[in-house]
Design a protein around this motif. Structure first.
Motif, short mmCIF file in Angstrom:
data_model
loop_
_atom_site.label_atom_id
_atom_site.label_comp_id
_atom_site.label_asym_id
_atom_site.label_seq_id
_atom_site.Cartn_x
_atom_site.Cartn_y
_atom_site.Cartn_z
N ASN A 181 -1.92 3.84 -16.80
CA ASN A 181 -2.57 4.40 -15.61
C ASN A 181 -3.16 3.30 -14.73
O ASN A 181 -3.26 3.46 -13.51
N THR A 182 -3.56 2.20 -15.34
CA THR A 182 -4.04 1.05 -14.55
C THR A 182 -2.94 0.60 -13.60
O THR A 182 -3.17 0.44 -12.40
N ILE A 183 -1.75 0.41 -14.14
CA ILE A 183 -0.59 -0.04 -13.34
C ILE A 183 -0.25 0.98 -12.26
O ILE A 183 0.03 0.62 -11.11
N LEU A 184 -0.33 2.26 -12.61
CA LEU A 184 -0.01 3.34 -11.67
C LEU A 184 -0.88 3.26 -10.42
O LEU A 184 -0.37 3.32 -9.29
N TYR A 185 -2.18 3.08 -10.60
CA TYR A 185 -3.10 3.05 -9.46
C TYR A 185 -3.06 1.71 -8.72
O TYR A 185 -3.26 1.67 -7.51
N LEU A 186 -2.78 0.64 -9.43
CA LEU A 186 -2.65 -0.66 -8.75
C LEU A 186 -1.42 -0.69 -7.85
O LEU A 186 -1.45 -1.25 -6.76
N LEU A 187 -0.35 -0.04 -8.29
CA LEU A 187 0.87 0.01 -7.48
C LEU A 187 0.64 0.77 -6.18
O LEU A 187 1.23 0.46 -5.14
N LYS A 188 -0.25 1.77 -6.21
CA LYS A 188 -0.59 2.53 -5.00
C LYS A 188 -1.22 1.60 -3.96
O LYS A 188 -1.00 1.76 -2.76
N ILE A 189 -2.02 0.65 -4.44
CA ILE A 189 -2.64 -0.33 -3.53
C ILE A 189 -1.61 -1.33 -3.05
O ILE A 189 -1.53 -1.64 -1.85
N MET A 190 -0.81 -1.82 -3.98
CA MET A 190 0.17 -2.86 -3.65
C MET A 190 1.26 -2.36 -2.70
O MET A 190 1.84 -3.15 -1.95
N GLU A 191 1.51 -1.06 -2.72
CA GLU A 191 2.55 -0.49 -1.85
C GLU A 191 2.01 -0.14 -0.46
O GLU A 191 2.77 0.27 0.42
N ASN A 192 0.70 -0.29 -0.27
CA ASN A 192 0.10 0.00 1.04
C ASN A 192 0.62 -1.01 2.07
O ASN A 192 0.57 -2.21 1.85
N GLN A 193 1.09 -0.50 3.19
CA GLN A 193 1.71 -1.36 4.21
C GLN A 193 0.71 -1.92 5.22
O GLN A 193 1.06 -2.77 6.04
N GLU A 194 -0.54 -1.44 5.18
CA GLU A 194 -1.54 -1.92 6.15
C GLU A 194 -2.13 -3.23 5.65
O GLU A 194 -3.17 -3.26 5.01
N LYS A 195 -1.48 -4.32 5.97
CA LYS A 195 -1.84 -5.64 5.44
C LYS A 195 -3.20 -6.15 5.92
O LYS A 195 -3.77 -7.02 5.31
N ASN A 196 -3.69 -5.64 7.05
CA ASN A 196 -4.96 -6.13 7.57
C ASN A 196 -6.17 -5.37 7.04
O ASN A 196 -7.29 -5.62 7.45
N ILE A 197 -5.94 -4.41 6.16
CA ILE A 197 -7.03 -3.64 5.57
C ILE A 197 -7.24 -4.09 4.13
O ILE A 197 -6.33 -4.07 3.32
N ARG A 198 -8.45 -4.53 3.83
CA ARG A 198 -8.85 -4.93 2.48
C ARG A 198 -7.84 -5.88 1.84
O ARG A 198 -7.29 -5.62 0.77
N GLN A 199 -7.62 -7.01 2.49
CA GLN A 199 -6.73 -8.03 1.93
C GLN A 199 -7.22 -8.49 0.57
O GLN A 199 -6.42 -8.80 -0.31
#
Length: 516
Positions: A381-399
């Protein structure tokens, strides 16, 4: 979740309506008899019943053609807003002021100057009461225009009084604007990059703060001017990782509201934010007893409905309640308990308001959940939620979060045994750090550790963990490198590998030693 659902503004507006607001809209729309069977009423009824936006279902259940639908939705959207404005005017002082100003302009256009000035006077009383200097200035300017064009009063001194009042308001508005702009700019910088990363960042933020902070006398500042000042100080100290000073400023922020009881109703969003940053700094200072006391106080105020509940405050209460409950479990080392007690209600509430959360809130929440699962030993589940962040396309938000999500992802993949293509994952993280200009000593040492781990014999691995821990401990109090330890308790993880214990046990033992 359907993207169309997320993008349809009318559907989102209808979904946000309370039961009383829906009843009020029907009464408002039904005040005209011919509206009873109107197409926009039928559209409202069907859109109130469906759980996700479905254009086909809407067209099947309403006498509206596909060509008419766009215009009908726009009309319904406007009618709902008018209904909401009428319903909430009394509880929103700024709407009352605007209403009186509208009446004043209508009367002025009819040549009824004395009546126009009376409504302006009513609006000014409310504006002064709530320190709404920007609106008050607009009212004074309109009054000056009436006085300059028409003989309405017998007192000659009135024009002079208005001129002095206008000048004083302009000075206040300028101070208000300077402080609010400084607060907003600092908050924007924090959202973009997080904490200072190097000496260049530090010099930039300190210079920016000093240059843009206006001169002021704290005793003469209004409520809002003090609020923006304390907010700017909180962001400034927060970005610089000076959590003691941040704690002091966030205390002043919360105390400001507690000394102005009516302000909790006027600006509940700012009050909630103050509470959150007070809790956040106590968390980073590891002041457990004070943290739990403030969290209890916060939840009590929310439960007793001492804070106005609306769309904005419900979102913030959701975010702050759950992130700080998770933080409490972090401090205690009770990760497994947190997964059982916090995650189920969190996800239930999250699904209700997902469409109204912005990317920043969602990413913070995903990272908090991922860390909670990691501490409990649930790497899947750690990996599952981290992937949600890593797949976010808004690169200028919370780098910063995107960078540390990639670091924790590598560790979680290693822990779960999903270490195939590890070189590819490491290379991908490395490229991202370079792209985000976030490639510093601690990250380098962790990445190099994993990169070389494949060349180490099994009986040598524990020794490698010890060496890495010794190297990283040197940087735990480094002005810039310590930011890694705020996002990720890498030392506790390394200790768990060295002592053959779970991360949860290591942190729990540390907590008991320091607080019991």
């Amino acid at each position: 979740m359907s993207n169309h659902n997320k993008l349809d503004h009318l559907f989102l507006l209808i979904q946000s309506l309370s039961k009383s607001e829906k009843i009020n809209f029907k009464l408002y729309a039904g005040r005209i008899k011919r509206n009873k069977n109107a197409k926009f009423i039928k559209l409202f009824e069907i859109m109130s019943k469906i759980h996700c936006y479905n254009e086909k279902k809407i067209l099947e259940n309403t006498p509206i053609s596909k060509i008419q639908l766009s215009n009908m939705k726009a009309h319904l959207y406007k009618q709902i807003l008018i209904s909401l404005r009428l319903q909430h005017t009394e509880e929103n002082y700024d709407l009352q002021i605007r209403e009186y100003l509208d009446f004043s302009k209508i009367l002025y256009n009819k040549g009824l100057y004395i009546q126009s000035l009376k409504f302006l006077g009513k609006a000014k009383i409310i504006a002064r009461c709530y320190e709404s200097n920007t609106i008050l200035l607009e009212l004074v300017e309109f009054e000056k225009m009436i006085e300059s064009q028409h003989i309405t009063r017998s007192l000659y001194s009135r024009s002079g009084e208005l001129s002095v009042e206008s000048k004083e308001l302009i000075e206040r508005v300028q101070c208000h604007d300077a402080l609010s702009s400084l607060s907003l700019e600092l908050y924007g910088l924090y959202l973009k990059v997080g904490y200072v990363r190097n000496e260049k960042d530090k010099i930039f933020i300190e210079t920016y703060f000093r240059t843009n902070l206006p001169k002021f006398d704290i005793e003469k500042l209004s409520f809002y001017e003090k609020l923006f000042l304390y907010q700017a100080q909180v962001w400034y100290h927060y970005i610089r990782q000076d959590f003691i000073m941040c704690y002091r400023s966030s205390c002043k922020w919360v105390e400001l509201f507690q000394n102005h009881k009516k302000a909790k109703k006027i600006a509940p969003v700012s009050y909630l934010k103050g509470y959150h940053y007070l809790l956040d700094t106590l968390f980073y200072l590891n002041h457990y007893s004070k943290f739990t006391k403030v969290l209890e106080q916060f939840e009590k105020e929310v439960q007793n409905e001492k804070i106005i509940l609306n769309g904005n405050t419900r979102i913030l209460i959701f975010m702050y309640k759950y992130t700080n409950r998770i933080n409490k479990h972090y401090m205690e080392g009770t990760f497994s308990e947190g997964v059982k007690k916090v995650i189920p209600p969190l996800l239930k509430d999250f699904n209700k308001i997902y469409n109204r959360l912005d990317s920043h809130y969602i990413m913070v929440l995903y990272y908090k959940i991922a860390c909670l699962y990691f501490g409990s030993g649930d790497n899947k589940n750690t990996i599952l939620y981290l992937l949600k962040i890593m797949e976010n396309q808004e690169k200028n938000i919370r780098q910063d979060l995107q960078c540390f999500a990639r670091l924790l992802h590598i560790i979680a993949c290693y822990e779960s045994g999903l270490d195939e293509n590890m070189d590819k994952k490491i290379q991908s993280a490395y490229k991202f750090f370079i792209q985000m200009d976030d490639w510093y000593i601690v990250k380098k040492k962790i990445i190099h550790f994993f990169k070389n781990l494949g060349n180490v014999y099994p009986h040598q691995i524990k020794g490698q963990f010890k060496k890495l821990r010794e190297r990283l401990l040197k940087y735990s109090d480094h002005p810039y490198e310590k930011r890694t330890f705020l996002y990720l308790d890498i030392i506790s993880w390394l200790t768990s590998k060295i002592e053959n214990k779970s991360v949860e046990m290591i942190i729990k033992e540390k907590f008991i030693k320091n607080h019991c």
